[in-house]
Design a protein around this motif. Structure first.
Motif, PDB file in Angstrom:
ATOM      1  N   THR A   6       0.834  -1.201   0.000  1.00  0.00           N
ATOM      2  CA  THR A   6       0.000   0.000   0.000  1.00  0.00           C
ATOM      3  C   THR A   6       0.869   1.251   0.000  1.00  0.00           C
ATOM      4  OG1 THR A   6      -1.793  -1.150   1.128  1.00  0.00           O
ATOM      5  CG2 THR A   6      -1.801   1.258   1.260  1.00  0.00           C
ATOM      6  N   THR A   7       1.903   1.259   0.823  1.00  0.00           N
ATOM      7  CA  THR A   7       2.824   2.397   0.887  1.00  0.00           C
ATOM      8  C   THR A   7       3.448   2.654  -0.474  1.00  0.00           C
ATOM      9  OG1 THR A   7       3.295   2.054   3.229  1.00  0.00           O
ATOM     10  CG2 THR A   7       4.965   3.235   1.955  1.00  0.00           C
ATOM     11  N   LEU A   8       3.916   1.610  -1.139  1.00  0.00           N
ATOM     12  CA  LEU A   8       4.545   1.779  -2.452  1.00  0.00           C
ATOM     13  C   LEU A   8       3.536   2.294  -3.476  1.00  0.00           C
ATOM     14  CD1 LEU A   8       7.131   1.543  -4.069  1.00  0.00           C
ATOM     15  CD2 LEU A   8       6.526  -0.839  -4.552  1.00  0.00           C
ATOM     16  N   ASP A   9       2.334   1.751  -3.461  1.00  0.00           N
ATOM     17  CA  ASP A   9       1.300   2.203  -4.393  1.00  0.00           C
ATOM     18  C   ASP A   9       0.995   3.688  -4.185  1.00  0.00           C
ATOM     19  OD1 ASP A   9      -0.777   1.644  -6.418  1.00  0.00           O
ATOM     20  OD2 ASP A   9      -2.152   2.064  -4.757  1.00  0.00           O
ATOM     21  N   ILE A  10       0.871   4.114  -2.958  1.00  0.00           N
ATOM     22  CA  ILE A  10       0.568   5.520  -2.664  1.00  0.00           C
ATOM     23  C   ILE A  10       1.746   6.413  -3.061  1.00  0.00           C
ATOM     24  CG2 ILE A  10       0.154   7.175  -0.787  1.00  0.00           C
ATOM     25  CD1 ILE A  10      -1.553   4.896   0.528  1.00  0.00           C
ATOM     26  N   ALA A  11       2.977   5.961  -2.813  1.00  0.00           N
ATOM     27  CA  ALA A  11       4.156   6.747  -3.222  1.00  0.00           C
ATOM     28  C   ALA A  11       4.193   6.916  -4.734  1.00  0.00           C
ATOM     29  CB  ALA A  11       5.432   6.085  -2.718  1.00  0.00           C
ATOM     30  N   HIS A  12       3.803   5.898  -5.473  1.00  0.00           N
ATOM     31  CA  HIS A  12       3.748   6.015  -6.938  1.00  0.00           C
ATOM     32  C   HIS A  12       2.756   7.095  -7.363  1.00  0.00           C
ATOM     33  CE1 HIS A  12       5.368   1.670  -7.722  1.00  0.00           C
ATOM     34  NE2 HIS A  12       6.307   2.505  -7.322  1.00  0.00           N
ATOM     35  N   LYS A  13       1.708   7.314  -6.577  1.00  0.00           N
ATOM     36  CA  LYS A  13       0.718   8.349  -6.898  1.00  0.00           C
ATOM     37  C   LYS A  13       1.352   9.739  -6.894  1.00  0.00           C
ATOM     38  CE  LYS A  13      -2.763   5.477  -7.001  1.00  0.00           C
ATOM     39  NZ  LYS A  13      -3.092   4.872  -8.271  1.00  0.00           N
ATOM     40  N   MET A  14       2.421   9.927  -6.127  1.00  0.00           N
ATOM     41  CA  MET A  14       3.087  11.231  -6.095  1.00  0.00           C
ATOM     42  C   MET A  14       3.640  11.576  -7.478  1.00  0.00           C
ATOM     43  SD  MET A  14       2.394  12.079  -3.056  1.00  0.00           S
ATOM     44  CE  MET A  14       3.413  13.389  -2.400  1.00  0.00           C
ATOM     45  N   GLY A  15       4.173  10.591  -8.185  1.00  0.00           N
ATOM     46  CA  GLY A  15       4.617  10.810  -9.553  1.00  0.00           C
ATOM     47  C   GLY A  15       3.446  11.113 -10.475  1.00  0.00           C
ATOM     48  N   ASP A  16       2.314  10.466 -10.223  1.00  0.00           N
ATOM     49  CA  ASP A  16       1.112  10.749 -11.019  1.00  0.00           C
ATOM     50  C   ASP A  16       0.666  12.195 -10.816  1.00  0.00           C
ATOM     51  OD1 ASP A  16       1.192   8.077 -11.750  1.00  0.00           O
ATOM     52  OD2 ASP A  16      -0.443   7.477 -10.408  1.00  0.00           O
ATOM     53  N   ILE A  17       0.796  12.687  -9.584  1.00  0.00           N
ATOM     54  CA  ILE A  17       0.429  14.085  -9.307  1.00  0.00           C
ATOM     55  C   ILE A  17       1.354  15.010 -10.096  1.00  0.00           C
ATOM     56  CG2 ILE A  17       0.349  15.902  -7.543  1.00  0.00           C
ATOM     57  CD1 ILE A  17      -0.378  13.586  -5.527  1.00  0.00           C
ATOM     58  N   PHE A  18       2.656  14.718 -10.066  1.00  0.00           N
ATOM     59  CA  PHE A  18       3.612  15.572 -10.779  1.00  0.00           C
ATOM     60  C   PHE A  18       3.351  15.547 -12.284  1.00  0.00           C
ATOM     61  CE2 PHE A  18       7.386  16.663 -13.058  1.00  0.00           C
ATOM     62  CZ  PHE A  18       7.811  17.803 -12.410  1.00  0.00           C
ATOM     63  N   ASN A  19       3.188  14.362 -12.844  1.00  0.00           N
ATOM     64  CA  ASN A  19       3.025  14.243 -14.296  1.00  0.00           C
ATOM     65  C   ASN A  19       1.665  14.714 -14.782  1.00  0.00           C
ATOM     66  OD1 ASN A  19       5.619  13.270 -14.834  1.00  0.00           O
ATOM     67  ND2 ASN A  19       5.013  11.157 -14.482  1.00  0.00           N
ATOM     68  N   ASP A  67       9.928   9.950 -14.760  1.00  0.00           N
ATOM     69  CA  ASP A  67       9.822   8.556 -15.189  1.00  0.00           C
ATOM     70  C   ASP A  67      10.512   7.688 -14.142  1.00  0.00           C
ATOM     71  OD1 ASP A  67       8.428   8.762 -17.743  1.00  0.00           O
ATOM     72  OD2 ASP A  67      10.220   9.828 -18.420  1.00  0.00           O
ATOM     73  N   ARG A  68       9.741   6.796 -13.566  1.00  0.00           N
ATOM     74  CA  ARG A  68      10.243   5.941 -12.495  1.00  0.00           C
ATOM     75  C   ARG A  68      11.264   4.948 -13.047  1.00  0.00           C
ATOM     76  NH1 ARG A  68       5.548   4.815 -10.579  1.00  0.00           N
ATOM     77  NH2 ARG A  68       5.298   2.766 -11.498  1.00  0.00           N
ATOM     78  N   ILE A  69      12.419   4.883 -12.391  1.00  0.00           N
ATOM     79  CA  ILE A  69      13.470   3.928 -12.726  1.00  0.00           C
ATOM     80  C   ILE A  69      13.342   2.708 -11.830  1.00  0.00           C
ATOM     81  CG2 ILE A  69      15.968   3.524 -12.737  1.00  0.00           C
ATOM     82  CD1 ILE A  69      16.278   6.557 -13.367  1.00  0.00           C
ATOM     83  N   ASP A  70      13.120   2.959 -10.546  1.00  0.00           N
ATOM     84  CA  ASP A  70      13.039   1.870  -9.571  1.00  0.00           C
ATOM     85  C   ASP A  70      12.279   2.380  -8.355  1.00  0.00           C
ATOM     86  OD1 ASP A  70      13.420  -0.612  -8.407  1.00  0.00           O
ATOM     87  OD2 ASP A  70      15.549  -0.324  -7.986  1.00  0.00           O
ATOM     88  N   SER A  71      11.784   1.468  -7.569  1.00  0.00           N
ATOM     89  CA  SER A  71      11.106   1.850  -6.330  1.00  0.00           C
ATOM     90  C   SER A  71      11.017   0.644  -5.414  1.00  0.00           C
ATOM     91  CB  SER A  71       9.700   2.387  -6.634  1.00  0.00           C
ATOM     92  OG  SER A  71       8.916   1.409  -7.285  1.00  0.00           O
ATOM     93  N   PHE A  72      10.939   0.938  -4.124  1.00  0.00           N
ATOM     94  CA  PHE A  72      10.719  -0.112  -3.143  1.00  0.00           C
ATOM     95  C   PHE A  72      10.141   0.517  -1.888  1.00  0.00           C
ATOM     96  CE2 PHE A  72      15.024   1.374  -2.444  1.00  0.00           C
ATOM     97  CZ  PHE A  72      15.122   1.498  -1.068  1.00  0.00           C
ATOM     98  N   ALA A  73       9.582  -0.326  -1.034  1.00  0.00           N
ATOM     99  CA  ALA A  73       8.997   0.162   0.213  1.00  0.00           C
ATOM    100  C   ALA A  73       9.280  -0.828   1.323  1.00  0.00           C
ATOM    101  CB  ALA A  73       7.492   0.363   0.048  1.00  0.00           C
ATOM    102  N   ASP A  74       9.205  -0.318   2.542  1.00  0.00           N
ATOM    103  CA  ASP A  74       9.304  -1.136   3.734  1.00  0.00           C
ATOM    104  C   ASP A  74       8.432  -0.476   4.790  1.00  0.00           C
ATOM    105  OD1 ASP A  74      10.018  -3.023   5.628  1.00  0.00           O
ATOM    106  OD2 ASP A  74      11.967  -2.132   6.055  1.00  0.00           O
ATOM    107  N   GLY A  75       7.357  -1.132   5.145  1.00  0.00           N
ATOM    108  CA  GLY A  75       6.455  -0.565   6.151  1.00  0.00           C
ATOM    109  C   GLY A  75       5.828   0.725   5.661  1.00  0.00           C
TER     110      GLY A  75
END
Length: 152
Positions: A6-19, A67-75
């Motif tokens: 869930t954390t990773l999915d929400i963080a990806h939304k930040m890029g959607d906001i920017f783009n 453009d996302r190159i890589d991503s990861f999450a923990d907690g």
């Protein structure tokens, strides 16, 4: 979905906001108490502050894109590695528009609580950006391993 997913999915939304400069997405995923630790003093927080920063960057750099190159999450934390591209078309931090195409990388860390981003930290390759828009000049000649060391 796990907290990490869930954390990773929400963080990806930040890029959607920017783009996409999507106010609805910003208000859905950025907490009212959101703090951007990278922003200059006086920059508003919350979803409107984050969206305002994205709009400003999109106005300064035509065709601005993350453009996302890589991503990861923990907690409750996620890290996004991305490439920023655009064309410098308006004044940026005191540097008049150059028309230069830019491409450089960022690392962003987001902390998520209750389904919304509450904190952000960032690290950008600002020197590469400044080189590309001509704000900084460096002698980038290749290193020669045969050069004698400089003594003090």
């Amino acid at each position: 979905m796990s907290q990490t997913e869930t954390t990773l999915d929400i963080a990806h939304k930040m890029g959607d906001i920017f783009n996409g400069l999507d106010a609805e997405v910003a208000h859905k995923y950025v907490a009212p108490e959101f703090v951007d630790h990278e922003a200059p003093p006086g920059t508003p927080g919350g979803p409107d502050g984050y969206l305002g920063t994205a709009k400003w960057m999109n106005s300064v750099f035509a065709d601005a894109r993350w453009d996302r190159i890589d991503s990861f999450a923990d907690g409750d934390r996620a890290v996004i590695h991305l490439r920023f591209t655009g064309r410098h078309v308006r004044e940026f931090l005191g540097i008049e528009a150059t028309g230069a195409d830019v491409a450089f990388e960022h690392m962003h860390i987001y902390r998520v609580r209750d389904g919304k981003v509450v904190e952000h930290w960032g690290c950008r390759q600002d020197l590469f950006l400044m080189l590309q828009i001509g704000a900084v000049q460096l002698d980038l000649r290749p290193f020669t391993p045969d050069e004698e060391p400089v003594s003090s």
